[in-house]
Design a protein around this motif. Structure first.
Motif, PDB file in Angstrom:
ATOM      1  N   THR A   1      20.558  45.388  31.023  1.00  0.00           N
ATOM      2  CA  THR A   1      21.134  45.862  29.781  1.00  0.00           C
ATOM      3  C   THR A   1      20.513  45.116  28.610  1.00  0.00           C
ATOM      4  O   THR A   1      19.899  44.061  28.817  1.00  0.00           O
ATOM      5  CB  THR A   1      22.671  45.682  29.779  1.00  0.00           C
TER       6      THR A   1
ATOM      7  N   GLY B   1      24.776  57.247  28.524  1.00  0.00           N
ATOM      8  CA  GLY B   1      25.861  56.369  28.966  1.00  0.00           C
ATOM      9  C   GLY B   1      26.254  56.524  30.425  1.00  0.00           C
ATOM     10  O   GLY B   1      27.289  56.011  30.846  1.00  0.00           O
ATOM     11  N   ASN B   2      25.430  57.209  31.195  1.00  0.00           N
ATOM     12  CA  ASN B   2      25.696  57.383  32.626  1.00  0.00           C
ATOM     13  C   ASN B   2      25.064  56.237  33.412  1.00  0.00           C
ATOM     14  O   ASN B   2      23.975  55.784  33.082  1.00  0.00           O
ATOM     15  CB  ASN B   2      25.107  58.716  33.116  1.00  0.00           C
ATOM     16  N   THR B   3      25.734  55.825  34.461  1.00  0.00           N
ATOM     17  CA  THR B   3      25.200  54.777  35.327  1.00  0.00           C
ATOM     18  C   THR B   3      24.018  55.326  36.112  1.00  0.00           C
ATOM     19  O   THR B   3      24.086  56.406  36.699  1.00  0.00           O
ATOM     20  CB  THR B   3      26.288  54.264  36.296  1.00  0.00           C
TER      21      THR B   3
ATOM     22  N   MET C   1      22.284  51.767  32.433  1.00  0.00           N
ATOM     23  CA  MET C   1      22.893  52.937  31.800  1.00  0.00           C
ATOM     24  C   MET C   1      21.780  53.756  31.156  1.00  0.00           C
ATOM     25  O   MET C   1      20.883  53.190  30.511  1.00  0.00           O
ATOM     26  CB  MET C   1      23.881  52.502  30.723  1.00  0.00           C
TER      27      MET C   1
END
Length: 152
Positions: free
Chosen positions: A147, A65-67, A61
């Protein structure tokens, strides 16, 4: 007598075949070998574990918050491993192996935690796609997640 000889030949053939199968590298063993070579920075071994043209991708991410999906050729991955300075330590700790094998195709999934110079940097899951070529498993595709959250 002829039936006994045929039965013995079949038994010997079955036993030899079973022994050969047990000597084959399993999908789990290939992934274990991959990480052993990775930690040793053994690019020759890493090259031999993958099919030519293998692909690597990583999912994460971004700050908004975008993939984000990053792609890399396996040959560039090998060059980056070879360029890590000797004074740098890194370790990818695998927490378990989930193996699904179906004929010539296998998927090995390994949750992990990554440490750089002893410090935790991120965690995620690796997903190896393997194909059996002439009795030998090879990596054809590797995708992972990265992450820093929800790492247990």
């Amino acid at each position: 007598m002829q039936k006994i000889v045929i039965a013995l030949l079949l038994l010997v053939n079955t036993t030899v075949s079973a022994q050969n199968e047990s000597r084959e590298q399993s999908p789990k063993q290939l992934v274990q070998d991959f990480f052993e070579a990775f930690h040793k920075q053994d690019t020759l071994a890493l090259r031999n574990l993958a099919q030519k043209g293998a692909k690597l991708e990583s999912v994460s991410m971004d700050a908004e918050g975008n993939t984000k999906l990053s792609s890399e050729e396996y040959s560039k991955f090998l060059k980056s491993i070879a360029s890590i300075p000797a004074e740098v330590s890194f370790e990818e700790k695998l927490h378990e192996f989930r193996v699904e094998e179906n004929g010539l195709l296998a998927t090995v999934t390994t949750p992990y935690s990554f440490y750089y110079n002893g410090d935790f940097t991120h965690c995620g899951v690796n997903s190896f796609q393997l194909v059996k070529f002439n009795g030998t498993w090879k990596i054809v595709y590797l995708i992972d997640t990265r992450t820093t959250q929800a790492c247990d």
